[in-house]
Design an enzyme around this catalytic site. Structure first.
Site, PDB file in Angstrom:
ATOM      1  N   GLY A 135       8.631  -1.006  17.651  1.00 57.05           N
ATOM      2  CA  GLY A 135       8.722  -0.792  15.653  1.00 57.05           C
ATOM      3  C   GLY A 135       8.277   1.268  15.427  1.00 57.05           C
ATOM      4  N   PRO A 136       8.318   1.354  14.180  1.00 56.66           N
ATOM      5  CA  PRO A 136       8.073   2.455  13.440  1.00 56.66           C
ATOM      6  C   PRO A 136       5.962   2.101  13.904  1.00 56.66           C
ATOM      7  CG  PRO A 136       8.718   1.450  11.581  1.00 56.66           C
ATOM      8  CD  PRO A 136       8.850   0.534  13.372  1.00 56.66           C
ATOM      9  N   MET A 137       5.156   3.447  13.311  1.00 52.79           N
ATOM     10  CA  MET A 137       3.717   3.895  13.491  1.00 52.79           C
ATOM     11  C   MET A 137       3.599   3.167  12.367  1.00 52.79           C
ATOM     12  SD  MET A 137       3.058   8.067  14.087  1.00 52.79           S
ATOM     13  CE  MET A 137       2.094   7.841  13.571  1.00 52.79           C
TER      14      MET A 137
ATOM     15  N   ASP B  48       0.626   0.360  26.671  1.00 58.51           N
ATOM     16  CA  ASP B  48       0.335   1.232  25.069  1.00 58.51           C
ATOM     17  C   ASP B  48       1.644   2.257  25.264  1.00 58.51           C
ATOM     18  OD1 ASP B  48       0.789   0.393  21.998  1.00 58.51           O
ATOM     19  OD2 ASP B  48      -1.303   1.815  22.457  1.00 58.51           O
ATOM     20  N   GLU B  49       1.709   2.867  24.012  1.00 56.63           N
ATOM     21  CA  GLU B  49       2.653   4.219  23.468  1.00 56.63           C
ATOM     22  C   GLU B  49       3.670   4.386  25.142  1.00 56.63           C
ATOM     23  OE1 GLU B  49       2.138   5.320  20.993  1.00 56.63           O
ATOM     24  OE2 GLU B  49       0.189   4.929  20.120  1.00 56.63           O
TER      25      GLU B  49
ATOM     26  N   CYS C 114       8.345   2.314  -1.476  1.00 52.72           N
ATOM     27  CA  CYS C 114       8.832   1.445  -2.516  1.00 52.72           C
ATOM     28  C   CYS C 114       8.373   0.324  -2.002  1.00 52.72           C
ATOM     29  CB  CYS C 114      10.564   0.881  -2.100  1.00 52.72           C
ATOM     30  SG  CYS C 114      11.223   1.135  -0.537  1.00 52.72           S
TER      31      CYS C 114
ATOM     32  N   GLY D 235       1.921  -2.308  13.334  1.00 55.39           N
ATOM     33  CA  GLY D 235       1.131  -3.283  14.082  1.00 55.39           C
ATOM     34  C   GLY D 235       1.453  -3.617  15.608  1.00 55.39           C
ATOM     35  N   LYS D 236       2.173  -2.739  16.115  1.00 55.99           N
ATOM     36  CA  LYS D 236       2.338  -2.801  17.972  1.00 55.99           C
ATOM     37  C   LYS D 236       1.459  -2.686  18.234  1.00 55.99           C
ATOM     38  CE  LYS D 236       4.733   1.475  18.343  1.00 55.99           C
ATOM     39  NZ  LYS D 236       3.758   1.469  16.460  1.00 55.99           N
TER      40      LYS D 236
HETATM   41  P1  ADP Z   1       1.345   0.413  15.182  1.00 62.08           P
HETATM   42  O1  ADP Z   1       0.278   0.862  17.007  1.00 62.08           O
HETATM   43  O2  ADP Z   1       2.096   0.183  15.507  1.00 62.08           O
HETATM   44  O3  ADP Z   1       0.868   1.924  14.999  1.00 62.08           O
HETATM   45  P2  ADP Z   1      -1.285  -0.983  14.414  1.00 62.08           P
HETATM   46  O4  ADP Z   1      -1.300  -2.096  15.212  1.00 62.08           O
HETATM   47  O5  ADP Z   1      -2.075  -0.215  15.096  1.00 62.08           O
HETATM   48  O6  ADP Z   1       0.791  -0.092  14.541  1.00 62.08           O
HETATM   49  O7  ADP Z   1      -2.130  -0.570  13.452  1.00 62.08           O
HETATM   50  C1  ADP Z   1      -1.186  -1.596  12.010  1.00 62.08           C
HETATM   51  C2  ADP Z   1      -1.705  -1.531  10.882  1.00 62.08           C
HETATM   52  O8  ADP Z   1      -1.846  -0.801  10.484  1.00 62.08           O
HETATM   53  C3  ADP Z   1      -1.577  -2.461   9.976  1.00 62.08           C
HETATM   54  O9  ADP Z   1      -2.366  -3.898   9.970  1.00 62.08           O
HETATM   55  C4  ADP Z   1      -2.140  -2.098   8.766  1.00 62.08           C
HETATM   56  O10 ADP Z   1      -3.467  -2.230   8.199  1.00 62.08           O
HETATM   57  C5  ADP Z   1      -1.789  -0.550   8.889  1.00 62.08           C
HETATM   58  N1  ADP Z   1      -1.283   0.249   7.856  1.00 62.08           N
HETATM   59  C6  ADP Z   1      -1.773   1.317   8.137  1.00 62.08           C
HETATM   60  N2  ADP Z   1      -0.308   1.355   6.903  1.00 62.08           N
HETATM   61  C7  ADP Z   1       0.526   0.881   6.454  1.00 62.08           C
HETATM   62  C8  ADP Z   1       1.922   0.666   6.457  1.00 62.08           C
HETATM   63  N3  ADP Z   1       2.552   1.657   6.018  1.00 62.08           N
HETATM   64  N4  ADP Z   1       2.826  -0.574   6.802  1.00 62.08           N
HETATM   65  C9  ADP Z   1       1.378  -1.457   7.325  1.00 62.08           C
HETATM   66  N5  ADP Z   1       0.566  -1.818   7.944  1.00 62.08           N
HETATM   67  C10 ADP Z   1       0.209  -0.094   7.867  1.00 62.08           C
HETATM   68 MG    MG Z   2      -0.412   1.730  17.932  1.00 64.69          MG
END
Ligand code: ADP
Ligand code: MG
Length: 207
Positions: free
Chosen positions: A15-17, A88-89, A148, A20-21
């Protein structure tokens, strides 16, 4: 004589940044640890955003991880007692990661990968297409669009750079839905009628 058979598997969380990955990877790792399975967690050396030896989510949950230079390093560092391999990553690895992951699953390991499916141009990221293809289970998760509030499947880069890899946090990236994602924020994206856009594309592909 009886011996235990371990069934290997490949799980990919993408999924995107901010979707929650990493949180999902940590959740799966913690559950495996509760089941008393030995887990090794790896991440590419390139990801130095936070603590060098931790996998850290945006909610600051952490687990210890081993930074590795490349995919083969994972095989070299594997311990006999390990049953679960979390990465991860994973998008930052080279194509050899798919071979490594398939080999691990064939030897009975449970492999959990988390990574960006798309880069900032919304193009498939590195080895992700082949990893997703060989996976037994795929979880595609969304963030929240910062414009949005809809479900966000894209990562918008806010800084001007054409490098595929540009490490950063909320200063450099935002989660966006399909409608609010733009490859180049300055570029006016005028839409042609669909047929006008598709016909030249299709004839290019045919040649
Ligand atoms: P990933 O590894 O996909 O980048 P993380 O597990 O590190 O995601 O972080 C997910 C957390 O980021 C969410 O639980 C939330 O607290 C926070 N967050 C910050 N910005 C957003 C956003 N735009 N949408 C959803 N979650 C967000
Ligand atoms: Mg991450």
């Amino acid at each position: 004589m009886s011996y235990q058979v371990f069934h290997g598997s490949i799980e990919v969380v993408c999924g995107p940044m901010f979707s929650g990955k990493t949180s999902e990877l940590i959740r799966r790792v913690e559950r495996a640890q509760i089941a008393k399975q030995r887990v090794q967690i790896f991440k590419p050396c390139i990801d130095i955003r936070y603590n060098k030896e931790d996998v850290v989510s945006h909610t600051s949950r952490t687990v210890k991880a081993e930074p590795v230079e490349n995919a083969v390093d994972i095989l070299i560092r594997l311990k006999d007692s390990t049953r679960v391999v979390a990465i991860d990553e994973v998008q930052f690895f080279d194509d050899a990661i798919t071979t490594v992951v398939v080999k691990l699953a064939a030897r009975g390991y449970r492999v959990i990968c988390a990574g960006l499916d798309l880069d900032y141009r919304a193009q498939p990221f590195g080895p992700m297409p082949s990893l997703l293809a060989v996976a037994d289970e795929v979880m595609k998760i969304h963030a929240i669009c910062t414009i949005c509030g809809a479900s966000a499947s894209r990562t918008q880069r806010l800084i001007k750079s054409k490098a595929q890899v540009l490490l950063g946090e909320t200063d450099a990236y935002e989660a966006r839905c399909r409608a609010h994602y733009q490859y180049d924020e300055d570029e006016e994206q005028t839409l042609l009628p669909l047929q006008e856009e598709i016909v030249p594309l299709a004839s290019n592909l045919a040649n």
